[in-house]
Design a protein around this motif. Structure first.
Motif, PDB file in Angstrom:
ATOM      1  N   LEU A 415       0.833  -1.207   0.000  1.00 31.34           N
ATOM      2  CA  LEU A 415       0.000   0.000   0.000  1.00 31.34           C
ATOM      3  C   LEU A 415       0.868   1.257   0.000  1.00 31.34           C
ATOM      4  N   ALA A 416       1.968   1.206   0.728  1.00 26.56           N
ATOM      5  CA  ALA A 416       2.872   2.364   0.765  1.00 26.56           C
ATOM      6  C   ALA A 416       3.437   2.654  -0.621  1.00 26.56           C
ATOM      7  N   LYS A 417       3.840   1.614  -1.332  1.00 25.15           N
ATOM      8  CA  LYS A 417       4.390   1.834  -2.671  1.00 25.15           C
ATOM      9  C   LYS A 417       3.328   2.409  -3.606  1.00 25.15           C
ATOM     10  N   LEU A 418       2.098   1.933  -3.490  1.00 27.61           N
ATOM     11  CA  LEU A 418       1.022   2.468  -4.316  1.00 27.61           C
ATOM     12  C   LEU A 418       0.864   3.970  -4.106  1.00 27.61           C
ATOM     13  N   LEU A 419       1.011   4.412  -2.857  1.00 27.08           N
ATOM     14  CA  LEU A 419       0.848   5.824  -2.519  1.00 27.08           C
ATOM     15  C   LEU A 419       2.143   6.627  -2.669  1.00 27.08           C
ATOM     16  N   GLY A 420       3.220   5.955  -3.066  1.00 25.76           N
ATOM     17  CA  GLY A 420       4.497   6.651  -3.203  1.00 25.76           C
ATOM     18  C   GLY A 420       5.132   6.989  -1.879  1.00 25.76           C
ATOM     19  N   LEU A 421       4.870   6.157  -0.871  1.00 24.35           N
ATOM     20  CA  LEU A 421       5.372   6.392   0.484  1.00 24.35           C
ATOM     21  C   LEU A 421       6.411   5.343   0.858  1.00 24.35           C
ATOM     22  N   ASP A 422       7.120   5.608   1.946  1.00 24.38           N
ATOM     23  CA  ASP A 422       8.163   4.690   2.414  1.00 24.38           C
ATOM     24  C   ASP A 422       7.962   4.416   3.895  1.00 24.38           C
ATOM     25  N   LEU A 423       7.699   3.151   4.235  1.00 27.70           N
ATOM     26  CA  LEU A 423       7.536   2.759   5.636  1.00 27.70           C
ATOM     27  C   LEU A 423       8.868   2.434   6.303  1.00 27.70           C
ATOM     28  N   GLY A 424       9.948   2.575   5.589  1.00 30.69           N
ATOM     29  CA  GLY A 424      11.251   2.239   6.156  1.00 30.69           C
ATOM     30  C   GLY A 424      11.459   0.738   6.167  1.00 30.69           C
ATOM     31  N   GLU A 425      12.207   0.259   7.128  1.00 31.16           N
ATOM     32  CA  GLU A 425      12.495  -1.171   7.223  1.00 31.16           C
ATOM     33  C   GLU A 425      11.266  -1.921   7.719  1.00 31.16           C
ATOM     34  N   THR A 426      10.800  -2.874   6.943  1.00 32.40           N
ATOM     35  CA  THR A 426       9.627  -3.675   7.308  1.00 32.40           C
ATOM     36  C   THR A 426       9.980  -5.155   7.284  1.00 32.40           C
ATOM     37  N   ASP A 427       9.078  -5.957   7.830  1.00 32.73           N
ATOM     38  CA  ASP A 427       9.247  -7.416   7.775  1.00 32.73           C
ATOM     39  C   ASP A 427       8.647  -7.987   6.498  1.00 32.73           C
ATOM     40  N   GLY A 428       7.758  -7.206   5.871  1.00 32.49           N
ATOM     41  CA  GLY A 428       7.119  -7.650   4.645  1.00 32.49           C
ATOM     42  C   GLY A 428       7.777  -7.071   3.410  1.00 32.49           C
ATOM     43  N   GLN A 429       7.238  -7.423   2.259  1.00 31.31           N
ATOM     44  CA  GLN A 429       7.773  -6.960   0.981  1.00 31.31           C
ATOM     45  C   GLN A 429       6.625  -6.508   0.079  1.00 31.31           C
ATOM     46  N   VAL A 430       6.949  -5.704  -0.892  1.00 35.00           N
ATOM     47  CA  VAL A 430       5.956  -5.263  -1.866  1.00 35.00           C
ATOM     48  C   VAL A 430       5.569  -6.446  -2.755  1.00 35.00           C
ATOM     49  N   ILE A 431       4.263  -6.672  -2.922  1.00 36.93           N
ATOM     50  CA  ILE A 431       3.793  -7.697  -3.833  1.00 36.93           C
ATOM     51  C   ILE A 431       3.615  -7.038  -5.206  1.00 36.93           C
ATOM     52  N   GLU A 432       4.667  -7.112  -6.008  1.00 32.85           N
ATOM     53  CA  GLU A 432       4.715  -6.404  -7.286  1.00 32.85           C
ATOM     54  C   GLU A 432       3.636  -6.872  -8.259  1.00 32.85           C
ATOM     55  N   GLN A 433       3.194  -8.110  -8.106  1.00 32.54           N
ATOM     56  CA  GLN A 433       2.203  -8.683  -9.027  1.00 32.54           C
ATOM     57  C   GLN A 433       0.888  -7.899  -8.994  1.00 32.54           C
ATOM     58  N   PHE A 434       0.628  -7.203  -7.892  1.00 30.52           N
ATOM     59  CA  PHE A 434      -0.590  -6.413  -7.807  1.00 30.52           C
ATOM     60  C   PHE A 434      -0.506  -5.099  -8.579  1.00 30.52           C
ATOM     61  N   LEU A 435       0.702  -4.633  -8.842  1.00 34.20           N
ATOM     62  CA  LEU A 435       0.893  -3.268  -9.337  1.00 34.20           C
ATOM     63  C   LEU A 435       0.980  -3.221 -10.849  1.00 34.20           C
TER      64      LEU A 435
END
Length: 438
Positions: A415-435
């Motif tokens: 969701l952060a990538k969709l909005l052009g935001l950065d949550l910093g270090e996370t435990d998860g990853q961007v699911i590029e297949q959605f974008l």
């Protein structure tokens, strides 16, 4: 960072699970989102799989041990109704709505957990309730959210509510959501509906009441989609629909603190009040933390471990698994516990320190005491048929993609990538297949 969208609504249907996919794909308003949307029907939740830790994970992309919300409620031994992790201050680090605020995107949140006193939400109706006899619900809400916004919503739609009862509460949230879309037009809108979760707790996972709640959610979704179209924002909005956990049926409540009291690990006075404790079972429904008051007391830790192992040896006691605090931390749960225990199918844990060790859930005690449930969550994400659900459509989302599996921790970064935001270090990853491809 490039943004795919500047407008997003995140709709959390609490307890929407992978098992619900076969129903929701047939419902007319869910179909409106599925038509050009992408989804994952096997989303791995977190441990413990409780609403407040889950929703904190959704907006941070972190496991509970890293965002700090490791349970719904606080450790308050002996309290009949422990306080909840209502306040934004319970979350360590940043959130999706904090970063949106920094990027000059407006925010609104309707009963989204762990947002009380969140300074970065301009229109905030937090999920917080009057937990003491002297408190007033309206006053408590006003003091912990956006007072003018809440006053406006209560003036318009307060008549719909019946305390915390469902489905009236979600009907109030729905009207407030539609109003917010049409009148406030926030860039990021977080909405939390609990009708389905309530019906599953009260009547069971596959009950007709739960099915009816899903149908009500479909109608609520339709109203929200219509409002987006009426506002002229539909084509420019990313629509996110998600669950936070699943649920499992059970009929036996385990009161481990009763056993700890018998073993002199809790000191209780003649009126039943806990005066002191050496070990305490902090319930998470389908699992539980075992905390020691003195974490360095090896003798007490050995004693507790022996008690737990002896109990687990008998399947009738409902303990399926025991892990250490270190092992709990590796799973994303609270590493500060001494032990974490998992309930066997058909069992769940509560914190009562008086009464029976194992309490059968009957229609009579279920109606007289909200602690007694027909189904609950909090279980390990490794339990069978225990995945949740994610669906995305609209601006920035690929059309008709099915992602085979993902984690709840992946939602925040995506969701952060969709909005052009950065949550910093996370435990998860961007699911590029959605974008969509840039």
């Amino acid at each position: 960072m490039t943004a795919f969208t500047k407008n997003m609504i995140v709709i959390s249907f609490d307890c929407l699970a992978a098992i619900d996919y076969s129903l929701i794909e047939t419902l007319p308003n869910f179909q409106r989102v599925f038509e050009n949307g992408s989804f994952c029907k096997r989303v791995r939740t977190i441990y413990p799989s409780l609403t407040y830790p889950c929703h904190s994970t959704i907006v941070t992309g972190k496991y509970p041990k890293n965002h700090g919300v490791v349970n719904n409620t606080l450790i308050q031994p002996g309290s009949a109704s422990p306080d909840w992790n209502w306040y934004r201050s319970a979350i360590e680090g940043t959130t999706l709505y904090d970063e949106a605020y920094k990027a000059n995107l407006s925010n609104a949140a309707l009963l989204w957990p762990v947002t009380a006193k969140a300074k970065s939400i301009q229109y905030n109706l937090p999920e917080i309730f009057a937990n003491r006899p002297w408190q007033n619900q309206i006053v408590v809400s006003l003091l912990n959210g956006t007072a003018s916004y809440q006053w406006e919503l209560n003036k318009l739609y307060g008549y719909i509510r019946n305390g915390l009862s469902q489905p009236e509460l979600d009907d109030f949230v729905l009207e407030s959501t539609v109003h917010t879309i049409l009148k406030k037009k926030p860039n990021l809108l977080l909405v939390h509906f609990t009708d389905l979760d309530t019906m599953r707790h009260d009547y069971g996972v596959h009950s007709q009441e739960a099915i009816d709640a899903i149908h009500r959610h479909d109608k609520r979704l339709g109203r929200i989609l219509d409002a987006l179209e009426e506002s002229g924002q539909f084509s420019e909005t990313t629509i996110i629909i998600l669950g936070d956990h699943a649920a499992l049926d059970e009929n036996k409540a385990v009161n481990l603190n009763v056993h700890f009291s018998d073993q002199k690990l809790l000191t209780v006075n003649s009126k039943g009040k806990i005066l002191d404790w050496k070990a305490y079972c902090k319930g998470c429904d389908g699992s539980a933390y075992i905390y020691l008051k003195d974490q360095e007391n090896g003798a007490i830790k050995d004693k507790v471990e022996g008690i737990l192992k002896n109990l687990m040896a008998d399947p009738n006691n409902g303990i399926e698994k025991i892990i250490t605090g270190k092992e709990a931390g590796k799973l994303g749960a609270d590493p500060n516990c001494a032990f974490m225990i998992e309930a066997a199918y058909g069992f769940y844990f509560i914190e009562d320190h008086l009464g029976e060790f194992i309490k059968e859930v009957t229609e009579e005690n279920r109606l007289s005491n909200p602690k007694f449930l027909r189904a609950c969550h909090g279980y390990s994400p490794d339990k069978e048929d225990y995945q949740t659900f994610f669906l995305a459509s609209g601006k920035g989302i690929q059309s008709r993609q099915e992602v085979p599996s993902m984690g709840l921790i992946d939602i925040g970064p995506t969701l952060a990538k969709l909005l052009g935001l950065d949550l910093g270090e996370t435990d998860g990853q961007v699911i590029e297949q959605f974008l969509v491809s840039v």
